[in-house]
Design a protein around this motif. Structure first.
Motif, mmCIF file in Angstrom:
data_model
loop_
_atom_site.group_PDB
_atom_site.id
_atom_site.type_symbol
_atom_site.label_atom_id
_atom_site.label_comp_id
_atom_site.label_asym_id
_atom_site.label_seq_id
_atom_site.Cartn_x
_atom_site.Cartn_y
_atom_site.Cartn_z
ATOM 1 N N ASP A 215 0.795 -1.231 0.000
ATOM 2 C CA ASP A 215 0.000 0.000 0.000
ATOM 3 C C ASP A 215 0.832 1.288 0.000
ATOM 4 O O ASP A 215 0.765 2.075 0.945
ATOM 5 C CB ASP A 215 -0.952 -0.026 1.207
ATOM 6 N N HIS A 217 0.434 3.781 -2.152
ATOM 7 C CA HIS A 217 -0.495 4.903 -2.406
ATOM 8 C C HIS A 217 0.217 6.143 -2.954
ATOM 9 O O HIS A 217 -0.048 7.262 -2.506
ATOM 10 C CB HIS A 217 -1.264 5.266 -1.127
ATOM 11 N N ASP A 259 -2.355 -1.527 -4.186
ATOM 12 C CA ASP A 259 -2.547 -0.109 -3.863
ATOM 13 C C ASP A 259 -1.214 0.596 -4.096
ATOM 14 O O ASP A 259 -0.687 1.310 -3.234
ATOM 15 C CB ASP A 259 -3.064 0.114 -2.423
ATOM 16 N N HIS A 306 -7.227 0.374 -4.992
ATOM 17 C CA HIS A 306 -7.013 1.777 -5.377
ATOM 18 C C HIS A 306 -6.401 1.887 -6.772
ATOM 19 O O HIS A 306 -6.322 2.975 -7.324
ATOM 20 C CB HIS A 306 -6.093 2.473 -4.365
ATOM 21 N N HIS A 358 -3.884 -8.831 -2.444
ATOM 22 C CA HIS A 358 -3.994 -7.500 -1.844
ATOM 23 C C HIS A 358 -4.786 -7.586 -0.535
ATOM 24 O O HIS A 358 -4.396 -7.017 0.480
ATOM 25 C CB HIS A 358 -4.653 -6.515 -2.813
ATOM 26 N N HIS A 425 -3.634 -4.231 2.235
ATOM 27 C CA HIS A 425 -4.991 -3.697 2.362
ATOM 28 C C HIS A 425 -5.340 -3.150 3.741
ATOM 29 O O HIS A 425 -5.950 -2.099 3.834
ATOM 30 C CB HIS A 425 -6.016 -4.770 1.961
ATOM 31 N N HIS A 427 -3.271 -2.197 6.021
ATOM 32 C CA HIS A 427 -2.286 -1.181 6.398
ATOM 33 C C HIS A 427 -1.587 -1.460 7.729
ATOM 34 O O HIS A 427 -1.116 -0.550 8.383
ATOM 35 C CB HIS A 427 -2.939 0.220 6.433
HETATM 36 FE FE LIG Z 1 -4.511 0.578 0.754
#
Ligand SMILES: [Fe+2]
Length: 499
Positions: A215, A217, A259, A306, A358, A425, A427
Motif C-alpha cells: 500500500d 499509495h 494499492d 485503489h 492484496h 490492504h 495497512h
Molecule cells: Fe490501501
C-alpha cells in the motif's frame, strides 16, 4: 541395446525399433522410467527428446517465475458461470477433504434419508447457519445430491467443536462426521480442507532477503515521502548500521502487494486527498520511486482496490495504458491480484512459492468471525490469514470481496500451498507462521488520518518486513521518525478510548 531398455521390454513396455538399434542415454531412460512409473507403456525417441528438453527447462536458474496470473480478456458473465465456479470449487475442495482419514467413505447427502442412528461422514457447502434459542447451531449443508441439516449442540462436553462451528461462514465447504437422527446429522467433528501438517519450512541455500512492501499509495497527499526516502536510502546501502547495510546488499527480491497508487475516484470527493490528480501521472511517480531500488533486486508487484483497472477479483495487473512507466522497468514483474510466483529456483532448489493477495476479503472476516473479532479484528491479520489457509480459499463467503468469477477457474482457490502468503490492504504490519507458511501483512506508506482513528482503525505505517530466506527469520524495520512514533502511540491510546 542397454540393460535398461531390456528390462523395460521385459516389463512389457513397447520400445520403438529405432531406439533398440541406437545408443541411448541409459541414465535418462532410467529417469523416464522412474518419472512415468507404471503408466509408461511406450517409449520412442520423441518421448526421450521431449523429456530431455523439459528437464533442461526445469534445471534453468530462474529468479522469478510466474506460476499464476489472471489475464483473461473481458467477456459477459452469465448465471451459468457462477454455477460452474461453485461446482468447480466444491469439486476441488471436496477432493482435498476426501484425503482426510476421518472422511474416508463419505456418504452423499441424498442417501442420508435412509439412514437412522448411524455414524456418517459428509462433505458439503454451508448454505445457511442459524442459532436456536438454546444456542444450538443449525447448518444447512449442501452437496451435489441434496441438502441436509447439521446440528451442533451447545454443552460443556463439546466446547471446542462449538467454538469451531461458531466461526463457520456461509459458502465454505467442510467435512462433518456425526450420527444421523431423523432428518439431521448431530455433528461430533468438523473438518476443514486445511493445509498439510507436515509441510516443510523450506530454507534457501544462500543468505538472501525478501522485502515486503504494501500500500504505497503514490499520489496521495498523505504519502509518507520522508519515510519512504529513508527506506530507499537504506536499500541502496547509504544509511543504517553496518549490519543493516550488510543486509541491504543481500536483498534479492521485493514484493509490493497492491494499492501501488492512491487512484482516482476510488471514493467520493477523493480529489481533495490527491497530491497528483491524474492516474497516469500517479504511476509515473510510482515508477520514479521504484526505479531508485537497485536494479539487481527482482521486484514483483500486484494490484489493489485503489489501482487502475477493474475492481473485482481476480484483478488483472494495472492496464498498460495507465501504468506503462512501471511495466517498462526491466526488473519489475507485474502480476494479478491474487497471483502466484516462484522465486529463487535453482537446479538443486525448488525455490519459494509466493501467494500475493492484496486482501479485499480480509476486513469481512475480521468483522464477522466471532473468535477473530473478539481477539482484535483487523489488528489480527495473522488469524484472518490462517482462517483463509484452513479454508483453502481467499474469500470462502460469496460477497466477502468483490468477485467476478471466471468460468474456467476459481482464481481465489488456494490450490497450491505457498511458502509465503503475503497480503496488504489493512495497512498493518505483521508476520507469523502457520504450518510452514510464512504469513505477512505488509505495512503502508500513508499517514494515519483522523478519519481512520474515528473508525477505530490503527494502521502501522512505514514498516518494511524483511525475511532472511536462509533461516526464514523475519525482521520488521520501522521507518517512522521519533516524533511520528510518539504521535502513533497517542493515536493508539485515543483509539482504545473509543473502543
Ligand atoms: Fe490501501
Amino acid at each position: 541395446m542397454g540393460s535398461t531398455l531390456n528390462s523395460l521390454i521385459e516389463k512389457g513396455v513397447l520400445v520403438s525399433p529405432e531406439l533398440i538399434e541406437k545408443e541411448v542415454d541409459e541414465e535418462l531412460v532410467k529417469e523416464i522410467t522412474e518419472f512415468f512409473g507404471d503408466s509408461l507403456d511406450y517409449l520412442d525417441e520423441e518421448i526421450i527428446n521431449n523429456f530431455k528438453k523439459q528437464k533442461q527447462e526445469n534445471e534453468k536458474e530462474s529468479p522469478v517465475t510466474i506460476i499464476q496470473t489472471y489475464n483473461n480478456p473481458p467477456k459477459k458473465r452469465t448465471y451459468q458461470d457462477f454455477v460452474k465456479v461453485f461446482n468447480n470449487r466444491y469439486d476441488n475442495i471436496a477432493s482435498i477433504l476426501r484425503t482426510r482419514r476421518e472422511l474416508e467413505g463419505t456418504t452423499t447427502i441424498s442417501r442420508l434419508k435412509d439412514m437412522q442412528n448411524e455414524r456418517v461422514s459428509i462433505i458439503g457447502m454451508i448454505q445457511d447457519k442459524n442459532y436456536t434459542k438454546n444456542q444450538a447451531i443449525i447448518l444447512k449443508l449442501e452437496d451435489p445430491t441434496g441438502i441436509t441439516t447439521v446440528i451442533i449442540r451447545k454443552d460443556d462436553n463439546n466446547k471446542e467443536l462449538y467454538e469451531t462451528a461458531n466461526d463457520l461462514v456461509l459458502d465454505e465447504i467442510i467435512g462433518v462426521t456425526g450420527r444421523t437422527a431423523k432428518d439431521a446429522v448431530f455433528a461430533d467433528k468438523i473438518i476443514f480442507p486445511e493445509i498439510p501438517l507436515n509441510k516443510e519450512l523450506k530454507k534457501g541455500r544462500e543468505e538472501e532477503y525478501l522485502v515486503c512492501l504494501g500500500d504505497t499509495h503514490f499520489g496521495s497527499n498523505v504519502f509518507m515521502e520522508k519515510e519512504f526516502k529513508k527506506f530507499i536510502d537504506w536499500i541502496n546501502g547509504r544509511v543504517g548500521s553496518e549490519e543493516q547495510k550488510n543486509i541491504a546488499k543481500k536483498v534479492k527480491y521485493l514484493v509490493l502487494t497492491g494499492d501501488i497508487v492512491e487512484g482516482v475516484g476510488v471514493y467520493p470527493s477523493q480529489e481533495e486527498d490527491l497530491e497528483i490528480k491524474d492516474i497516469t501521472e500517479q504511476y509515473e511517480e510510482a515508477a520514479r520511486w521504484i526505479k531508485q531500488i537497485p536494479s539487481h533486486i527482482h521486484i514483483i508487484i500486484t494490484t489493489g482496490n485503489h489501482d487502475a483497472g477493474r475492481l473485482s477479483e481476480p484483478q488483472e495487473p494495472p492496464p498498460i495504458e495507465f501504468s506503462k512507466s512501471l511495466w517498462e522497468i526491466p526488473n519489475v514483474t507485474m502480476i494479478s491480484n491474487p497471483g502466484y510466483v516462484n522465486i529463487g529456483k535453482t537446479k538443486d532448489f525448488p525455490g519459494f512459492d509466493l501467494l500475493l493477495y492484496h486482501g479485499g476479503s480480509l476486513i469481512y472476516y475480521a468483522d464477522n468471525i466471532p473468535s477473530i473479532r473478539s481477539l482484535g479484528g483487523q489488528k489480527r491479520s495473522d488469524l484472518i490469514m490462517k482462517f483463509l489457509l484452513q479454508r483453502r480459499h481467499l474469500a470462502p463467503t460469496h460477497g466477502s470481496t468483490l468477485y467476478l468469477p471466471d468460468a474456467e477457474k476459481d482464481y481465489l482457490l488456494i490450490d497450491l500451498v505457498p511458502d509465503f502468503f503475503i497480503t496488504g490492504h489493512i495497512h498493518r504490519s505483521s508476520v507469523s507462521e502457520y504450518r510452514g507458511v510464512s504469513m505477512i501483512n505488509a505495512s503502508c506508506w500513508t499517514e494515519t488520518t483522523d478519519d481512520q482513528v474515528k473508525r477505530g482503525l490503527e494502521p502501522l505505517p512505514a514498516r518494511v518486513t524483511l525475511i532472511n530466506l536462509k533461516t526464514r527469520q523475519p525482521k520488521i524495520m520501522n521507518y517512522l521518525g521519533k516524533e511520528a512514533k510518539e504521535k502513533e502511540k497517542e493515536k493508539a491510546k485515543q483509539a482504545k478510548q473509543l473502543d
